[in-house]
Structures are given as C-alpha cells and as structure tokens.
Motif scaffolding. Structure first.
Motif, mmCIF file in Angstrom:
data_model
loop_
_atom_site.group_PDB
_atom_site.id
_atom_site.type_symbol
_atom_site.label_atom_id
_atom_site.label_comp_id
_atom_site.label_asym_id
_atom_site.label_seq_id
_atom_site.Cartn_x
_atom_site.Cartn_y
_atom_site.Cartn_z
ATOM 1 N N ARG A 93 0.831 -1.206 0.000
ATOM 2 C CA ARG A 93 0.000 0.000 0.000
ATOM 3 C C ARG A 93 0.864 1.254 0.000
ATOM 4 N NH1 ARG A 93 -2.483 3.856 3.099
ATOM 5 N NH2 ARG A 93 -1.181 3.403 4.913
ATOM 6 N N LEU A 94 1.918 1.228 0.803
ATOM 7 C CA LEU A 94 2.802 2.385 0.862
ATOM 8 C C LEU A 94 3.525 2.584 -0.472
ATOM 9 C CD1 LEU A 94 4.382 2.066 4.428
ATOM 10 C CD2 LEU A 94 2.582 3.620 3.668
ATOM 11 N N ASN A 95 3.922 1.490 -1.130
ATOM 12 C CA ASN A 95 4.569 1.604 -2.434
ATOM 13 C C ASN A 95 3.631 2.215 -3.464
ATOM 14 O OD1 ASN A 95 6.972 0.553 -1.545
ATOM 15 N ND2 ASN A 95 6.573 -1.510 -2.245
ATOM 16 N N ALA A 96 2.377 1.748 -3.462
ATOM 17 C CA ALA A 96 1.401 2.285 -4.411
ATOM 18 C C ALA A 96 1.145 3.765 -4.142
ATOM 19 C CB ALA A 96 0.098 1.488 -4.317
ATOM 20 N N LEU A 97 1.050 4.121 -2.858
ATOM 21 C CA LEU A 97 0.830 5.517 -2.497
ATOM 22 C C LEU A 97 2.036 6.364 -2.896
ATOM 23 C CD1 LEU A 97 -0.885 7.663 -1.158
ATOM 24 C CD2 LEU A 97 0.028 6.946 1.064
ATOM 25 N N GLY A 98 3.247 5.842 -2.685
ATOM 26 C CA GLY A 98 4.443 6.575 -3.069
ATOM 27 C C GLY A 98 4.527 6.795 -4.568
ATOM 28 N N GLU A 99 4.164 5.770 -5.343
ATOM 29 C CA GLU A 99 4.176 5.917 -6.801
ATOM 30 C C GLU A 99 3.149 6.949 -7.251
ATOM 31 O OE1 GLU A 99 3.506 2.000 -8.235
ATOM 32 O OE2 GLU A 99 5.540 1.301 -7.793
ATOM 33 N N PHE A 112 12.588 8.170 -7.355
ATOM 34 C CA PHE A 112 12.051 7.295 -6.324
ATOM 35 C C PHE A 112 11.597 6.008 -7.006
ATOM 36 C CE2 PHE A 112 11.568 11.523 -4.530
ATOM 37 C CZ PHE A 112 12.019 11.333 -3.243
ATOM 38 N N ASP A 113 12.431 4.982 -6.931
ATOM 39 C CA ASP A 113 12.128 3.692 -7.541
ATOM 40 C C ASP A 113 11.667 2.744 -6.434
ATOM 41 O OD1 ASP A 113 11.906 1.370 -8.919
ATOM 42 O OD2 ASP A 113 13.922 1.388 -9.777
ATOM 43 N N PHE A 114 10.350 2.490 -6.384
ATOM 44 C CA PHE A 114 9.801 1.699 -5.291
ATOM 45 C C PHE A 114 9.933 0.197 -5.532
ATOM 46 C CE2 PHE A 114 7.800 5.815 -4.952
ATOM 47 C CZ PHE A 114 7.842 6.057 -3.594
ATOM 48 N N ASP A 115 10.417 -0.207 -6.708
ATOM 49 C CA ASP A 115 10.630 -1.619 -6.980
ATOM 50 C C ASP A 115 12.071 -2.043 -6.733
ATOM 51 O OD1 ASP A 115 7.988 -2.043 -7.771
ATOM 52 O OD2 ASP A 115 8.396 -1.314 -9.801
ATOM 53 N N LYS A 116 12.951 -1.083 -6.546
ATOM 54 C CA LYS A 116 14.369 -1.392 -6.358
ATOM 55 C C LYS A 116 14.660 -1.613 -4.881
ATOM 56 C CE LYS A 116 18.972 0.490 -7.390
ATOM 57 N NZ LYS A 116 19.715 1.640 -7.952
ATOM 58 N N PRO A 117 15.317 -2.730 -4.546
ATOM 59 C CA PRO A 117 15.636 -2.980 -3.130
ATOM 60 C C PRO A 117 16.569 -1.921 -2.573
ATOM 61 C CG PRO A 117 16.760 -4.568 -4.550
ATOM 62 C CD PRO A 117 15.821 -3.802 -5.419
ATOM 63 N N SER A 148 4.163 6.046 8.716
ATOM 64 C CA SER A 148 4.496 6.489 7.355
ATOM 65 C C SER A 148 3.254 6.583 6.486
ATOM 66 C CB SER A 148 5.503 5.516 6.731
ATOM 67 O OG SER A 148 6.714 5.501 7.455
ATOM 68 N N GLY A 149 2.350 5.607 6.636
ATOM 69 C CA GLY A 149 1.120 5.630 5.850
ATOM 70 C C GLY A 149 0.267 6.845 6.171
ATOM 71 N N GLU A 150 0.173 7.194 7.460
ATOM 72 C CA GLU A 150 -0.608 8.371 7.849
ATOM 73 C C GLU A 150 0.010 9.645 7.294
ATOM 74 O OE1 GLU A 150 -0.649 8.059 12.054
ATOM 75 O OE2 GLU A 150 -2.249 6.540 12.125
ATOM 76 N N GLN A 151 1.333 9.747 7.343
ATOM 77 C CA GLN A 151 2.006 10.941 6.833
ATOM 78 C C GLN A 151 1.834 11.069 5.326
ATOM 79 O OE1 GLN A 151 5.995 10.388 8.225
ATOM 80 N NE2 GLN A 151 5.538 11.025 10.307
ATOM 81 N N LEU A 152 1.989 9.952 4.601
ATOM 82 C CA LEU A 152 1.835 9.997 3.146
ATOM 83 C C LEU A 152 0.395 10.302 2.750
ATOM 84 C CD1 LEU A 152 4.099 7.028 1.977
ATOM 85 C CD2 LEU A 152 4.532 9.469 1.717
ATOM 86 N N SER A 153 -0.564 9.806 3.521
ATOM 87 C CA SER A 153 -1.968 10.097 3.229
ATOM 88 C C SER A 153 -2.255 11.586 3.381
ATOM 89 C CB SER A 153 -2.876 9.282 4.145
ATOM 90 O OG SER A 153 -2.732 7.891 3.903
ATOM 91 N N VAL A 154 -1.695 12.192 4.421
ATOM 92 C CA VAL A 154 -1.864 13.636 4.608
ATOM 93 C C VAL A 154 -1.214 14.399 3.448
ATOM 94 C CG1 VAL A 154 -1.227 15.605 6.046
ATOM 95 C CG2 VAL A 154 -2.052 13.503 7.111
ATOM 96 N N LEU A 155 -0.008 13.954 3.053
ATOM 97 C CA LEU A 155 0.678 14.605 1.937
ATOM 98 C C LEU A 155 -0.114 14.464 0.653
ATOM 99 C CD1 LEU A 155 3.136 16.048 0.793
ATOM 100 C CD2 LEU A 155 4.253 13.824 0.551
#
Length: 307
Positions: A93-99, A112-117, A148-155
C-alpha cells in the motif's frame, strides 16, 4: 508396580525356590537341575519384560513431548506468517501511495524507484535472534509502517487539494501547438488602422480546430456577443473567468462542468475577425487582465487529463 518392586519380589521368590531346590536336589538331583534351569529362564523373562515396559513408557512420553513441541512451534510459525502477510500488504500500500505521489508531484523518473531494493550493510558479530526480539522488531516495523502511511496520506491530500487549486488557474493555452498572433493591450486596429485596446490575446488556428478549456470550471455563457461572434465563457471559481471568441461552433452548454484540456468549441472567424483564430481573455474579479501572466504558470502538479 515399579521396576524395583518387581525385582525385589522376584529375588524373594528366587530365594525361596533355591531353598526348596536345595532340599529337593539332595533327594532328586535330576529334578533339581531341571527346576534350576526353568527358574533362571523365568527370571530372565520377567526382568526383560519389566525393562521393555519401562523403555516403552519412556519412549511414549518423549514422543508426546516432541509432538507438543512441534505443535507449539507450528503455531508460532503460523502467527509470524500471518503478521508477515499484514506487513507485506502494508508495504504494498505504501509503495502504491508513493508511486501515486511521484506521479502527482511529477518527480523525475528514477528519483524514487519503489521496486528497487534498498541497499543495507553492517559488520558482525552476529548471533541468533530470540523470539521476543523478533516479536519486538515486527511490532516496531508495523508501527513505522502505520506512521508512514498516515504521513503519506496527509501529503496526498495536500497535493490533491493543491492540484485542484492549480487546475482552477487559467495556466494552459486554449489551442494546442499554436502561437500568439496578437498581444494584450494597445495595438493598431486591424479594420480601421486606429489605436485600439485589445482585451485578450489571439492564437493562430484553423477553422474547426478544437478550442480547449484552460482550467477546470463551469460554462457560464455559451452564445453570441457583439463583435466576438460565437463566444463561450468558463467560470473557474476564485474570481477567474475565461472567454473564448470567434468560434465556428460551440460544443458546450451553460452549466456544464469542464476539465482543463477538454474541448469546449471549434475555432473559426465569426464576429469582428479577419481570419480564423482564437481570441482568449482572462477576467480576474470582474477585471480583464493580461493572460500572459498565467500562461507560464503550468501546474507543477499537473496530472494526466482525460477528455
């Protein structure tokens, strides 16, 4: 009956038998020999049965203990697997939100590459992790994911609201792949040659080219105005209204909601015009302003518009 009890009882019986055997042996030597051999065999069999029973009981207890330990271990594994699944879902969920935020913010590709380790490292020594340490680590990770999820949701909410505000600003051009043929302000009148005040800017166009809304809004006028020919006006809120004139055809009606980049008319040369073009005006709080100051304000958060 315990093994010691069995053994002591057997010894008493053996002593009695030996006493009798001594008496009978003196009277009947052959019978005494046979009795001695039989008694020895019986004693060996009794001891062997007792040993086997004790070993079997011990083995059964060990097997039960191993089975219980395996069940407890499997329950722990199942619980960890369930928690791992929850953390993996939260990570997805966080990856999808970041993308999504990357697209909204138009961040550079690969920034920001969310698929790269993520690269990590460290030095020893290393020891085995205990179960309480593992539980504490997973609990901490879960708390970090939640924060982190709460912060990204606010952003995301802030960026989305800013996107709405930017989409309401007339910062796009009313026709694609064109150029300005006449600017805002004083100019020579194209018909009489005298001085005239041009309230907007003109864009080169061909008859039938799609005229595009420069921002989100609601159609507030669609009809004919003196000198402007076929006109459509869009109210964008916050005091902004845009006017598109000299159209050959109007494709939107009053009250319709339009999005930035959607077609609202077809270019033409109606009204007081020398040829096909789009006359574009911007009104701010009921006062006409130079549209040029908005044209360079393309939204840095512009998302893909589907017309």
């Amino acid at each position: 009956m315990t093994y010691s009890t069995i053994l002591n009882k057997t010894r008493v019986q053996l002593s009695s038998l030996l006493q009798r055997a001594g008496y009978w042996g003196a009277q009947r030597p052959a019978l005494a020999m046979a009795l001695l051999l039989g008694t020895g065999t019986a004693l060996g069999a009794g001891v062997t049965l007792a040993d086997n029973a004790m070993l079997r009981s011990k083995a059964d207890r060990q097997e039960a203990l191993i089975a219980a330990t395996r069940r407890d271990a499997q329950r722990e594994i199942n619980a960890l697997a369930a928690r791992m699944g929850e953390l993996q879902a939260e990570a997805n969920r966080l990856n999808a939100l970041g993308e999504r935020l990357t697209r909204i913010g138009q961040l550079q590709d690969g920034e920001f590459d969310f698929d790269k380790p993520v690269g990590v490292g460290g030095v020893g020594p290393v020891r085995d992790m205990t179960k309480p340490e593992l539980d504490e680590g997973m609990a901490t990770l879960g708390a970090q994911f939640k924060a982190s999820g709460e912060q990204l949701s606010v952003l995301e909410s802030l960026l989305f609201n800013r996107q709405l505000d930017m989409n309401a600003v007339p910062g796009r051009e009313p026709i694609a792949n064109s150029y300005i043929t006449s600017g805002f302000g004083g100019r020579a009148d194209p018909f009489s040659g005298g001085h005239a005040n041009h309230k907007g800017i003109d864009f080169k166009a061909n008859v039938g080219d799609p005229v595009l809304a420069v921002a989100d809004g609601v159609v507030s006028y669609s009809g004919v105005r003196s000198g402007y020919g076929n006109v459509i006006e869009v109210d964008h809120g916050n005091g902004y209204v845009t006017r598109y004139a000299h159209n050959s055809r109007l494709t939107r009606k009053v009250g319709e909601l339009v999005r930035a980049g959607q077609e609202i008319a077809k270019a033409g040369s109606t009204g007081r015009s020398t040829g096909a073009h789009v006359h574009f005006e911007v009104w701010e709080n009921n006062r006409v302003v130079n549209p040029r100051k908005f044209l360079s304000q393309q939204s840095p958060l512009k998302m893909e518009i589907k017309g």
